[in-house]
Design a protein around this motif. Sequence first.
Motif, PDB file in Angstrom:
ATOM      1  N   GLU A  71     -12.139   7.200  -5.655  1.00  0.00           N
ATOM      2  CA  GLU A  71     -12.129   5.920  -5.098  1.00  0.00           C
ATOM      3  C   GLU A  71     -13.400   5.132  -5.253  1.00  0.00           C
ATOM      4  N   GLU A 131       1.173   4.165  -2.867  1.00  0.00           N
ATOM      5  CA  GLU A 131       0.137   5.372  -3.035  1.00  0.00           C
ATOM      6  C   GLU A 131       0.010   6.585  -3.640  1.00  0.00           C
ATOM      7  N   TRP A 132       1.278   6.758  -4.309  1.00  0.00           N
ATOM      8  CA  TRP A 132       1.784   7.540  -5.701  1.00  0.00           C
ATOM      9  C   TRP A 132       0.803   7.015  -6.946  1.00  0.00           C
ATOM     10  N   TYR A 157      -5.966  -2.945  -6.392  1.00  0.00           N
ATOM     11  CA  TYR A 157      -5.901  -1.661  -7.875  1.00  0.00           C
ATOM     12  C   TYR A 157      -5.485  -2.436  -9.527  1.00  0.00           C
ATOM     13  N   ASP A 160       0.855  -1.428  -0.362  1.00  0.00           N
ATOM     14  CA  ASP A 160      -0.025  -0.021   0.241  1.00  0.00           C
ATOM     15  C   ASP A 160       0.926   1.328   0.139  1.00  0.00           C
ATOM     16  N   GLU A 161       2.298   1.182   0.408  1.00  0.00           N
ATOM     17  CA  GLU A 161       3.099   2.466   0.869  1.00  0.00           C
ATOM     18  C   GLU A 161       3.855   2.554  -1.183  1.00  0.00           C
ATOM     19  N   ASN A 163      -2.062   4.967  -6.946  1.00  0.00           N
ATOM     20  CA  ASN A 163      -3.083   5.446  -6.563  1.00  0.00           C
ATOM     21  C   ASN A 163      -3.641   6.878  -6.495  1.00  0.00           C
ATOM     22  N   GLU A 164      -3.110   7.166  -6.043  1.00  0.00           N
ATOM     23  CA  GLU A 164      -3.136   9.434  -6.708  1.00  0.00           C
ATOM     24  C   GLU A 164      -3.707   9.656  -7.884  1.00  0.00           C
ATOM     25  N   GLY A 221      -6.586  10.795  -7.305  1.00  0.00           N
ATOM     26  CA  GLY A 221      -6.748   9.743  -5.986  1.00  0.00           C
ATOM     27  C   GLY A 221      -8.048   9.336  -5.574  1.00  0.00           C
TER      28      GLY A 221
END
Length: 636
Positions: free
Chosen positions: A401, A68-69, A323, A64-65, A71-72, A399
Amino acid sequence: MKKQTCFKLIMSIVISVGFFAPAHSQNKGDEQGMELGQLDLRRDSVAMQEALGGWWRESMESLDERMEWYNEAKFGCFIHWGVYSVPAGIWDERRIGGYTEHLMRAARIPLERYKNELVRPFNPVEFDAEEWIQLAADAGMRYFIITAKHHDGFALYPSDAYPYDIRMTEFGRDPMRELRDAARKHGMKFGFYYSHAFDWEHPDAPGNDWDYDNPGGDKLLHGAQWWLNYPQFLPRAANYVDHKSIPQILELIDKYEPDILWFDTPHKLPLYENIRILHAIREADKDMGIVINGRLARSSAIQLGDYVNTGDRAAFFAPVEGYWESIPTTNESYGYSRVDFSHKPVSHFVRLLASAAAKGGNILMNVGPMGNGKWDETDIAIFRGVGDWLKMNGEAIYGAERTDLPVQHWGVATRKGDLLYLHVFDWPADGQLIVGGLQSEVERAWLIADPERKPLAAVRTGAHDLLFSLPAAAPDSVNTVIALQVRHFRKSYPVRLLTPSAENVLAAFDSRLSCRNMKFGDGKVSRNYVHDWTCDEQYMQWDLRLAESAAYDIYIDYNTDSANDAGVVTIRIAGNSYEVEYTPQSGWNRVSTIHAGRINLDRGEFTATLKGKEYTGGQYMRPIAIRLVPIKEVLF
């Protein structure tokens, strides 16, 4: 991990999940579509984590870390560019069909001729990395991926690991370095496409069956799963992985520090070789920061990438967990083509981007620059058109969802924090927009296109639905976005609300399948169907409701897998049954429509199902949608 140990491990997993390798395909990826109930062994399989070892657990703990970019970002630029961009689909004065980056294979060009006539003269003097990155940035894209090595085996950068590379050309520059630097300057994430499993230059790689007698090509030497029928080729394939694939991938990591690596055609190698490559990347990437797409190591039952890749050039999206990413291209080829003028309009990509975000996915939109280094003006116009829409509406994409709202007949919805965004594709003629299933309390609503953010009037039409009064004309006929400030999100009511005044499309992709053996198609035009429907017990179901009585004509859209597939299916809606006899309808982009009957429905909740009765051939029809088209008179 030793190759034999890893091979035994993967075979044990194969046996335990009943996996069979995907059918042979020369298209990008395996284009098999998404299998219902695809097992995601990344997170929740203790056995998989224990088998692959600590490196696998560590990579999943940081997933997930790492994402992060990504998914944004939601929107990226895909570039297919190479020496094949010069002939651009023409070879020996004849048009070569398919993707132009597959020219060498499609035209069966001998390696030496490919080197002499395409590689050595390659000199894209008009290439400007700053211009490319600026075009992507102006389109609203947040990440950039380019082909460092495609299936032709030629590296577009100076490769000391395997010197079949850009230094053989007249160009004398490193376009990958220039693009990486320009991307960093613009704050854009950057990475590479690398063809790890399919290589037409290397004598020990799968794919080239015209210069060599190698498996993995069009001749299907030794079958699609060649490693089962031709194990003597395994040491040679391992030699290719050891001496070209892995060294070049590690070289790209060391020289360019990419944010993302994009792989393709994993079915050309046995799964354990793909996992060896993945392991090598994770060992080199000590911070576990490189995002890896889903086409490095996967099967129909095992997903080992950081995210899922759907089929190529999808126009519709089946449900995907976690994802995921879709890869449309401006026309029908990924590499530049002088003979493909099938460019889609800007509206196609705007709605595609919203639809993907609404289902939790990203769009990696492809363009194939010309062999001289410039972009085609048609492609530039498409990119600028999408960018113009995002300048106004990007807050509803970046970003954003997925939501839990049921299907809406007017468009899709995305969510970010306490904001819900309605992407209205079909503006209501009477100015009345009903959001079905929205039980959350909305404090205020406004059009994003309205700089004054004048509030829109809204009233509840019951516990589950909210009615908005809109201006008579849509500010944007393609996709007008309405922002809703929500006080407190409540779970949406899951049953889809039909409209009595407009067509309701019960898409196969929106159905609940009764059996995991049924599969969704890959989402291309006319391939947004359900297939592998082979027994009477299998069915598709939609949960529906009406707020007032309505009368409809019932249609079913479908095609068939072959000219021998025919039969009878039953549509059942609110207790009313309609038997539909269908005839074969196969072929690319061909769809048949059958009028099944008429129905009068009262207000309330009910289900619609599509079930088989009998068929001849290999399977039932491949249904695309049941459509309920309003009729004015009340029946019966």
